[in-house]
Design a protein around this motif. Sequence first.
Motif, PDB file in Angstrom:
ATOM      1  N   UNK A  48       0.817  -1.214   0.000  1.00  0.00           N
ATOM      2  CA  UNK A  48       0.000   0.000   0.000  1.00  0.00           C
ATOM      3  C   UNK A  48       0.853   1.267   0.000  1.00  0.00           C
ATOM      4  N   UNK A  49       2.162   1.116  -0.114  1.00  0.00           N
ATOM      5  CA  UNK A  49       3.102   2.251  -0.074  1.00  0.00           C
ATOM      6  C   UNK A  49       2.973   3.066   1.200  1.00  0.00           C
ATOM      7  N   UNK A  50       2.552   2.417   2.273  1.00  0.00           N
ATOM      8  CA  UNK A  50       2.482   3.102   3.562  1.00  0.00           C
ATOM      9  C   UNK A  50       3.882   3.471   4.021  1.00  0.00           C
ATOM     10  N   UNK A  51       4.817   2.567   3.849  1.00  0.00           N
ATOM     11  CA  UNK A  51       6.242   2.847   4.058  1.00  0.00           C
ATOM     12  C   UNK A  51       6.925   2.606   2.720  1.00  0.00           C
ATOM     13  N   UNK A  67       4.442   1.579  13.291  1.00  0.00           N
ATOM     14  CA  UNK A  67       3.530   2.130  14.301  1.00  0.00           C
ATOM     15  C   UNK A  67       2.096   1.802  13.911  1.00  0.00           C
ATOM     16  N   UNK A  68       1.216   1.919  14.871  1.00  0.00           N
ATOM     17  CA  UNK A  68      -0.186   1.627  14.600  1.00  0.00           C
ATOM     18  C   UNK A  68      -0.738   2.510  13.482  1.00  0.00           C
ATOM     19  N   UNK A  69      -0.276   3.756  13.405  1.00  0.00           N
ATOM     20  CA  UNK A  69      -0.752   4.664  12.356  1.00  0.00           C
ATOM     21  C   UNK A  69      -0.457   4.091  10.967  1.00  0.00           C
ATOM     22  N   UNK A  70       0.637   3.326  10.836  1.00  0.00           N
ATOM     23  CA  UNK A  70       0.948   2.711   9.551  1.00  0.00           C
ATOM     24  C   UNK A  70      -0.090   1.647   9.193  1.00  0.00           C
ATOM     25  N   UNK A  71      -0.538   0.910  10.196  1.00  0.00           N
ATOM     26  CA  UNK A  71      -1.547  -0.116   9.937  1.00  0.00           C
ATOM     27  C   UNK A  71      -2.902   0.511   9.645  1.00  0.00           C
ATOM     28  N   UNK A  72      -3.233   1.595  10.321  1.00  0.00           N
ATOM     29  CA  UNK A  72      -4.498   2.293  10.045  1.00  0.00           C
ATOM     30  C   UNK A  72      -4.508   2.801   8.600  1.00  0.00           C
ATOM     31  N   UNK A  73      -3.379   3.343   8.157  1.00  0.00           N
ATOM     32  CA  UNK A  73      -3.298   3.827   6.771  1.00  0.00           C
ATOM     33  C   UNK A  73      -3.379   2.653   5.793  1.00  0.00           C
ATOM     34  N   UNK A  74      -2.704   1.564   6.114  1.00  0.00           N
ATOM     35  CA  UNK A  74      -2.756   0.370   5.261  1.00  0.00           C
ATOM     36  C   UNK A  74      -4.189  -0.113   5.101  1.00  0.00           C
ATOM     37  N   UNK A  75      -4.912  -0.216   6.209  1.00  0.00           N
ATOM     38  CA  UNK A  75      -6.308  -0.662   6.142  1.00  0.00           C
ATOM     39  C   UNK A  75      -7.164   0.309   5.348  1.00  0.00           C
ATOM     40  N   UNK A  78      -6.375  -0.217   1.638  1.00  0.00           N
ATOM     41  CA  UNK A  78      -6.964  -1.489   1.191  1.00  0.00           C
ATOM     42  C   UNK A  78      -8.474  -1.372   1.029  1.00  0.00           C
ATOM     43  N   UNK A  79      -9.092  -0.495   1.807  1.00  0.00           N
ATOM     44  CA  UNK A  79     -10.542  -0.300   1.706  1.00  0.00           C
ATOM     45  C   UNK A  79     -10.901   0.730   0.626  1.00  0.00           C
ATOM     46  N   UNK A  80      -9.893   1.278  -0.065  1.00  0.00           N
ATOM     47  CA  UNK A  80     -10.161   2.193  -1.168  1.00  0.00           C
ATOM     48  C   UNK A  80     -10.167   3.668  -0.796  1.00  0.00           C
ATOM     49  N   UNK A  81      -9.611   4.018   0.354  1.00  0.00           N
ATOM     50  CA  UNK A  81      -9.562   5.408   0.799  1.00  0.00           C
ATOM     51  C   UNK A  81      -8.116   5.904   0.756  1.00  0.00           C
ATOM     52  N   UNK A  82      -7.910   7.205   0.518  1.00  0.00           N
ATOM     53  CA  UNK A  82      -6.541   7.710   0.395  1.00  0.00           C
ATOM     54  C   UNK A  82      -5.792   7.840   1.720  1.00  0.00           C
ATOM     55  N   UNK A  83      -6.518   7.856   2.842  1.00  0.00           N
ATOM     56  CA  UNK A  83      -5.856   8.041   4.135  1.00  0.00           C
ATOM     57  C   UNK A  83      -6.745   7.519   5.247  1.00  0.00           C
ATOM     58  N   UNK A  84      -6.159   7.375   6.443  1.00  0.00           N
ATOM     59  CA  UNK A  84      -6.935   6.967   7.608  1.00  0.00           C
ATOM     60  C   UNK A  84      -8.000   8.014   7.928  1.00  0.00           C
ATOM     61  N   UNK A  85      -7.656   9.284   7.792  1.00  0.00           N
ATOM     62  CA  UNK A  85      -8.610  10.345   8.105  1.00  0.00           C
ATOM     63  C   UNK A  85      -9.861  10.248   7.229  1.00  0.00           C
ATOM     64  N   UNK A  86      -9.676   9.999   5.944  1.00  0.00           N
ATOM     65  CA  UNK A  86     -10.828   9.837   5.046  1.00  0.00           C
ATOM     66  C   UNK A  86     -11.625   8.577   5.397  1.00  0.00           C
TER      67      UNK A  86
END
Length: 147
Positions: A48-51, A67-75, A78-86
């Motif tokens: 997912x190019x998180x790192x 970090x957990x933030x990396x996994x939140x962004x990965x998820x 994978x769900x089709x969103x550009x970021x955890x915030x979205x």
Amino acid sequence: MQPSHHSPQPSSPQAADLVRALARQLHRAAISDSLRVSLPVLRRILATDTLRDLTLPQLHQQRGMVRRKHLLRTLAIEAGHPSWEHYCQALSGMSVEQLPHLDMLQATTGYPNLWFSTREQAQHYALSHGGRVVPVGTQAVVLTHQG
């Protein structure tokens, strides 16, 4: 009249809570010393190019940086969103039932799983052999009833 400091407990988990719980679980797996446990999660982070700018062996050697933030962004990706915030905003209007791709957490899901490069390939297989297609990022897995 005294103000109430009692806040009602939600009757069921919220979608975002489930995703956060999955991120915690994936974080523990990512930093595990076990290759069998950590590599699948580290691959997802890289896919997912998180790192970036790391190979899988390099990331495994430096897995403590995850970090957990990396996994939140990965998820989220994978769900089709550009970021955890979205993704978090989208989750606020969702129920847990609207997250079928996360039901892979169920204890009844066995290993090995049947992975496919595309959802279409997985659907073709499932039509012929049975099972349920669960999209995971750009790939898909076919879950079959075992036992």
